[in-house]
Design a protein around this motif. Sequence first.
Motif, short mmCIF file in Angstrom:
data_model
loop_
_atom_site.label_atom_id
_atom_site.label_comp_id
_atom_site.label_asym_id
_atom_site.label_seq_id
_atom_site.Cartn_x
_atom_site.Cartn_y
_atom_site.Cartn_z
N VAL A 286 3.29 5.42 -7.93
CA VAL A 286 4.51 5.17 -7.15
C VAL A 286 4.48 3.76 -6.58
O VAL A 286 5.48 3.03 -6.67
CB VAL A 286 4.67 6.21 -6.02
N PHE A 287 3.36 3.34 -6.01
CA PHE A 287 3.27 2.00 -5.44
C PHE A 287 3.48 0.93 -6.50
O PHE A 287 4.16 -0.07 -6.25
CB PHE A 287 1.92 1.81 -4.76
N ARG B 39 6.38 12.44 0.95
CA ARG B 39 5.38 11.48 1.42
C ARG B 39 5.95 10.35 2.27
O ARG B 39 5.24 9.79 3.10
CB ARG B 39 4.63 10.88 0.22
N TRP B 40 7.21 9.96 2.05
CA TRP B 40 7.77 8.82 2.76
C TRP B 40 9.15 9.18 3.31
O TRP B 40 9.94 9.83 2.65
CB TRP B 40 7.88 7.60 1.84
N GLU B 41 9.41 8.72 4.53
CA GLU B 41 10.66 9.06 5.20
C GLU B 41 11.78 8.09 4.90
O GLU B 41 12.94 8.41 5.12
CB GLU B 41 10.43 9.12 6.72
N SER B 42 11.47 6.90 4.46
CA SER B 42 12.53 5.91 4.19
C SER B 42 12.06 4.96 3.11
O SER B 42 10.85 4.82 2.87
CB SER B 42 12.86 5.12 5.47
N ASP C 185 4.45 0.23 2.62
CA ASP C 185 3.18 0.87 2.28
C ASP C 185 2.68 0.37 0.93
O ASP C 185 1.47 0.20 0.74
CB ASP C 185 3.34 2.39 2.25
N SER C 186 3.60 0.13 0.02
CA SER C 186 3.20 -0.39 -1.30
C SER C 186 2.62 -1.79 -1.17
O SER C 186 1.58 -2.11 -1.77
CB SER C 186 4.41 -0.41 -2.24
N ALA D 20 9.62 -2.17 9.72
CA ALA D 20 8.61 -1.74 8.76
C ALA D 20 7.71 -2.90 8.36
O ALA D 20 6.48 -2.76 8.28
CB ALA D 20 9.27 -1.13 7.52
N MET D 21 8.28 -4.08 8.14
CA MET D 21 7.47 -5.23 7.77
C MET D 21 6.58 -5.69 8.92
O MET D 21 5.52 -6.25 8.69
CB MET D 21 8.37 -6.39 7.33
N GLU D 22 7.01 -5.42 10.14
CA GLU D 22 6.19 -5.80 11.28
C GLU D 22 4.86 -5.05 11.26
O GLU D 22 3.83 -5.58 11.67
CB GLU D 22 6.94 -5.50 12.59
N ARG D 23 4.87 -3.81 10.79
CA ARG D 23 3.63 -3.06 10.62
C ARG D 23 2.67 -3.79 9.71
O ARG D 23 1.48 -3.89 9.96
CB ARG D 23 3.93 -1.68 10.02
N TYR D 24 3.19 -4.28 8.60
CA TYR D 24 2.37 -5.02 7.62
C TYR D 24 1.81 -6.29 8.24
O TYR D 24 0.63 -6.59 8.12
CB TYR D 24 3.24 -5.34 6.41
#
Length: 216
Positions: free
Chosen positions: A30-31, A65-68, A75-76, A132-136
């Motif tokens: 998937v990734f 596995r993923w909400e959005s 995550d990828s 989401a990118m802030e997490r990365y």
Amino acid sequence: MEESLVSDREAPPPRRGVGRPVDPDIEERVFAAVREVYSETGWAGFTIHAVATRAKVGKAAIYRRWESKEELIVDSITSTLSAQMTHRGSLREDLIAIVQGELAHYLRPVDGLVRLRAQVEAKAYPELFGTAMERYRRRRTDVARRIIAGAVDRGELPPDVDGLLMLDALGGMTLNRYLATPSYALRALERDSRRFAESVVDFVLHAAHAVERPPG
């Protein structure tokens, strides 16, 4: 129009019965599919359907596995972070490894484009993609900050060093060199990545007044 995994208006497919074999390679497939699709379409054209088709998995498996889709993309990207940020016992070697890892990432055709797209589109769609990118960014920055803090504790850097500025300088010079290098010269840049990393790191350490520790 954003495609949300939780707002597709489709009823979730029924779960399979107990005993269904778990696919151990599904996340990796998937990734890989996410990065390929995203590199080709960007945010606006990215769909879960395209990822499921490319990865040869059911959409239901992705839903579980993923909400959005933004979490799926981030995550990828995060999954491509390697051991480049692990401690090697020397500030200079740690930073050289970071620069070489960053450069290697950009030089991989799909991964490099994915990261560049994601950083730009996080600014273009902050309400959708920015969080989401802030997490990365936090994950990468936290590891690098620990490297800087360890160097300060060991006396390799002065206590008042601006660690974020150092990291910005390293990252900025690495990205600029990649973007400024014509396609025909990228192979040579890859071969000389250690020399390039050493020159960038030594420049930044000199500016930061780093203290070189004696060997041993």
